[in-house]
Design a protein around this motif. Structure first.
Motif, PDB file in Angstrom:
ATOM      1  N   THR A 116      82.248   4.675  -7.812  1.00 44.17           N
ATOM      2  CA  THR A 116      81.867   4.101  -6.518  1.00 44.17           C
ATOM      3  C   THR A 116      81.808   2.587  -6.616  1.00 44.17           C
ATOM      4  N   LEU A 117      81.245   2.071  -7.709  1.00 44.05           N
ATOM      5  CA  LEU A 117      81.197   0.612  -7.874  1.00 44.05           C
ATOM      6  C   LEU A 117      82.611   0.044  -7.826  1.00 44.05           C
ATOM      7  N   HIS A 118      83.523   0.668  -8.533  1.00 46.22           N
ATOM      8  CA  HIS A 118      84.911   0.214  -8.573  1.00 46.22           C
ATOM      9  C   HIS A 118      85.562   0.321  -7.188  1.00 46.22           C
ATOM     10  N   GLU A 119      85.412   1.479  -6.537  1.00 46.15           N
ATOM     11  CA  GLU A 119      86.048   1.711  -5.239  1.00 46.15           C
ATOM     12  C   GLU A 119      85.515   0.776  -4.157  1.00 46.15           C
ATOM     13  N   ARG A 120      84.244   0.419  -4.253  1.00 38.92           N
ATOM     14  CA  ARG A 120      83.635  -0.450  -3.234  1.00 38.92           C
ATOM     15  C   ARG A 120      83.607  -1.915  -3.666  1.00 38.92           C
ATOM     16  N   ASN A 121      84.240  -2.217  -4.814  1.00 39.06           N
ATOM     17  CA  ASN A 121      84.292  -3.594  -5.331  1.00 39.06           C
ATOM     18  C   ASN A 121      82.897  -4.195  -5.482  1.00 39.06           C
ATOM     19  N   ILE A 122      81.989  -3.412  -6.065  1.00 39.19           N
ATOM     20  CA  ILE A 122      80.625  -3.868  -6.311  1.00 39.19           C
ATOM     21  C   ILE A 122      80.493  -4.149  -7.800  1.00 39.19           C
ATOM     22  N   GLU A 123      80.148  -5.373  -8.135  1.00 37.58           N
ATOM     23  CA  GLU A 123      79.943  -5.740  -9.541  1.00 37.58           C
ATOM     24  C   GLU A 123      78.625  -5.134 -10.033  1.00 37.58           C
ATOM     25  N   ARG A 124      78.578  -4.837 -11.315  1.00 36.67           N
ATOM     26  CA  ARG A 124      77.383  -4.230 -11.938  1.00 36.67           C
ATOM     27  C   ARG A 124      76.134  -5.058 -11.671  1.00 36.67           C
ATOM     28  N   ASP A 125      76.286  -6.369 -11.644  1.00 37.07           N
ATOM     29  CA  ASP A 125      75.114  -7.230 -11.454  1.00 37.07           C
ATOM     30  C   ASP A 125      74.593  -7.240 -10.013  1.00 37.07           C
ATOM     31  N   LYS A 126      75.245  -6.495  -9.110  1.00 38.24           N
ATOM     32  CA  LYS A 126      74.785  -6.402  -7.719  1.00 38.24           C
ATOM     33  C   LYS A 126      73.807  -5.240  -7.519  1.00 38.24           C
ATOM     34  N   ILE A 127      73.725  -4.353  -8.525  1.00 35.21           N
ATOM     35  CA  ILE A 127      72.731  -3.275  -8.455  1.00 35.21           C
ATOM     36  C   ILE A 127      71.581  -3.637  -9.391  1.00 35.21           C
ATOM     37  N   TYR A 128      70.440  -2.992  -9.187  1.00 39.34           N
ATOM     38  CA  TYR A 128      69.268  -3.298  -9.993  1.00 39.34           C
ATOM     39  C   TYR A 128      69.576  -3.120 -11.473  1.00 39.34           C
ATOM     40  N   ASP A 129      69.038  -4.033 -12.285  1.00 37.52           N
ATOM     41  CA  ASP A 129      69.309  -4.061 -13.723  1.00 37.52           C
ATOM     42  C   ASP A 129      68.848  -2.798 -14.447  1.00 37.52           C
ATOM     43  N   PHE A 130      67.848  -2.130 -13.929  1.00 40.72           N
ATOM     44  CA  PHE A 130      67.284  -0.961 -14.613  1.00 40.72           C
ATOM     45  C   PHE A 130      68.042   0.330 -14.319  1.00 40.72           C
ATOM     46  N   ILE A 131      69.065   0.273 -13.491  1.00 41.73           N
ATOM     47  CA  ILE A 131      69.854   1.454 -13.130  1.00 41.73           C
ATOM     48  C   ILE A 131      70.892   1.734 -14.216  1.00 41.73           C
ATOM     49  N   GLY A 132      70.999   2.990 -14.638  1.00 48.20           N
ATOM     50  CA  GLY A 132      72.049   3.384 -15.573  1.00 48.20           C
ATOM     51  C   GLY A 132      73.349   3.612 -14.819  1.00 48.20           C
ATOM     52  N   VAL A 133      74.467   3.583 -15.530  1.00 47.49           N
ATOM     53  CA  VAL A 133      75.770   3.807 -14.901  1.00 47.49           C
ATOM     54  C   VAL A 133      76.478   4.941 -15.645  1.00 47.49           C
ATOM     55  N   VAL A 134      76.950   5.917 -14.872  1.00 41.32           N
ATOM     56  CA  VAL A 134      77.704   7.048 -15.424  1.00 41.32           C
ATOM     57  C   VAL A 134      79.149   6.924 -14.936  1.00 41.32           C
ATOM     58  N   PRO A 135      80.116   7.474 -15.681  1.00 41.51           N
ATOM     59  CA  PRO A 135      81.514   7.343 -15.278  1.00 41.51           C
ATOM     60  C   PRO A 135      81.788   7.845 -13.861  1.00 41.51           C
ATOM     61  N   SER A 136      81.233   9.012 -13.516  1.00 41.72           N
ATOM     62  CA  SER A 136      81.401   9.529 -12.147  1.00 41.72           C
ATOM     63  C   SER A 136      80.178  10.343 -11.763  1.00 41.72           C
ATOM     64  N   GLY A 137      79.787  10.215 -10.517  1.00 39.48           N
ATOM     65  CA  GLY A 137      78.651  10.990 -10.014  1.00 39.48           C
ATOM     66  C   GLY A 137      78.955  12.477 -10.024  1.00 39.48           C
ATOM     67  N   ASN A 138      80.147  12.838  -9.589  1.00 40.05           N
ATOM     68  CA  ASN A 138      80.528  14.253  -9.584  1.00 40.05           C
ATOM     69  C   ASN A 138      80.578  14.814 -10.993  1.00 40.05           C
ATOM     70  N   GLY A 139      81.102  14.043 -11.917  1.00 39.90           N
ATOM     71  CA  GLY A 139      81.129  14.492 -13.310  1.00 39.90           C
ATOM     72  C   GLY A 139      79.726  14.724 -13.844  1.00 39.90           C
ATOM     73  N   GLU A 140      78.807  13.849 -13.487  1.00 36.82           N
ATOM     74  CA  GLU A 140      77.411  13.991 -13.922  1.00 36.82           C
ATOM     75  C   GLU A 140      76.813  15.285 -13.376  1.00 36.82           C
ATOM     76  N   LEU A 141      77.079  15.563 -12.102  1.00 39.96           N
ATOM     77  CA  LEU A 141      76.583  16.801 -11.500  1.00 39.96           C
ATOM     78  C   LEU A 141      77.182  18.029 -12.181  1.00 39.96           C
ATOM     79  N   ILE A 142      78.475  17.988 -12.449  1.00 38.42           N
ATOM     80  CA  ILE A 142      79.157  19.114 -13.105  1.00 38.42           C
ATOM     81  C   ILE A 142      78.566  19.364 -14.487  1.00 38.42           C
TER      82      ILE A 142
END
Length: 154
Positions: A116-142
């Motif tokens: 989502t970050l990539h698709e929406r052109n959102i840089e990592r530093d635009k979200i809160y620093d304490f948030i983890g990042v996973v490759p895909s939300g759907n993959g995480e759910l699966i």
């Protein structure tokens, strides 16, 4: 006239008493207080993929309600994964910062979908620093579901 009113009042009272009596099945249902937590641990992942503030607030409220359920106290491992519109809650400056920090302090994994970050052109530093990042939300759910986690989409 007083006698008629008293008779009518008595009849009305009798009807009300009978109307409030429950069948055995209704009484059994009324006394139900919920499932019993018999396991040592429960695992849940909440899906947040909608940017509507009402939906975001519902997800956060539902997750906090689960954490505060006395049956699950100390037994719940939880994750919150955002993707698509749900990412809005994680953007710096959103009104959800303190609530999200509180979840992290309670041991909840709070994660963002990299796709989502990539698709929406959102840089990592635009979200809160304490948030983890996973490759895909759907993959995480699966993966979590395959590991036996409950998946909740409020």
């Amino acid at each position: 006239m007083k006698q008629v009113l008293m008779i009518l009042g008595g009849m009305l009272l009798t009807l009300m008493v009978h109307a409030q009596q429950l069948t055995k099945t209704e009484e059994k249902n009324r006394s139900f207080t919920g499932a019993v937590a018999v396991k040592k641990q429960y695992r849940v992942i909440y899906q947040m993929d909608n940017g509507d503030p009402k939906v975001i607030e519902k997800v956060l409220r539902n997750l906090n309600n689960a954490l505060n359920d006395p049956r699950l106290k100390g037994k719940l491992q939880a994750e919150l994964v955002a993707f698509s519109g749900g990412t809005d809650a994680y953007l710096k400056g959103s009104k959800y910062e303190e609530t999200l920090k509180s979840l992290v302090e309670k041991g909840v994994i709070v994660a963002q979908c990299a796709n989502t970050l990539h698709e929406r052109n959102i840089e990592r530093d635009k979200i809160y620093d304490f948030i983890g990042v996973v490759p895909s939300g759907n993959g995480e759910l699966i993966l979590r579901q395959a590991e036996g986690w409950s998946v909740i989409k409020p």
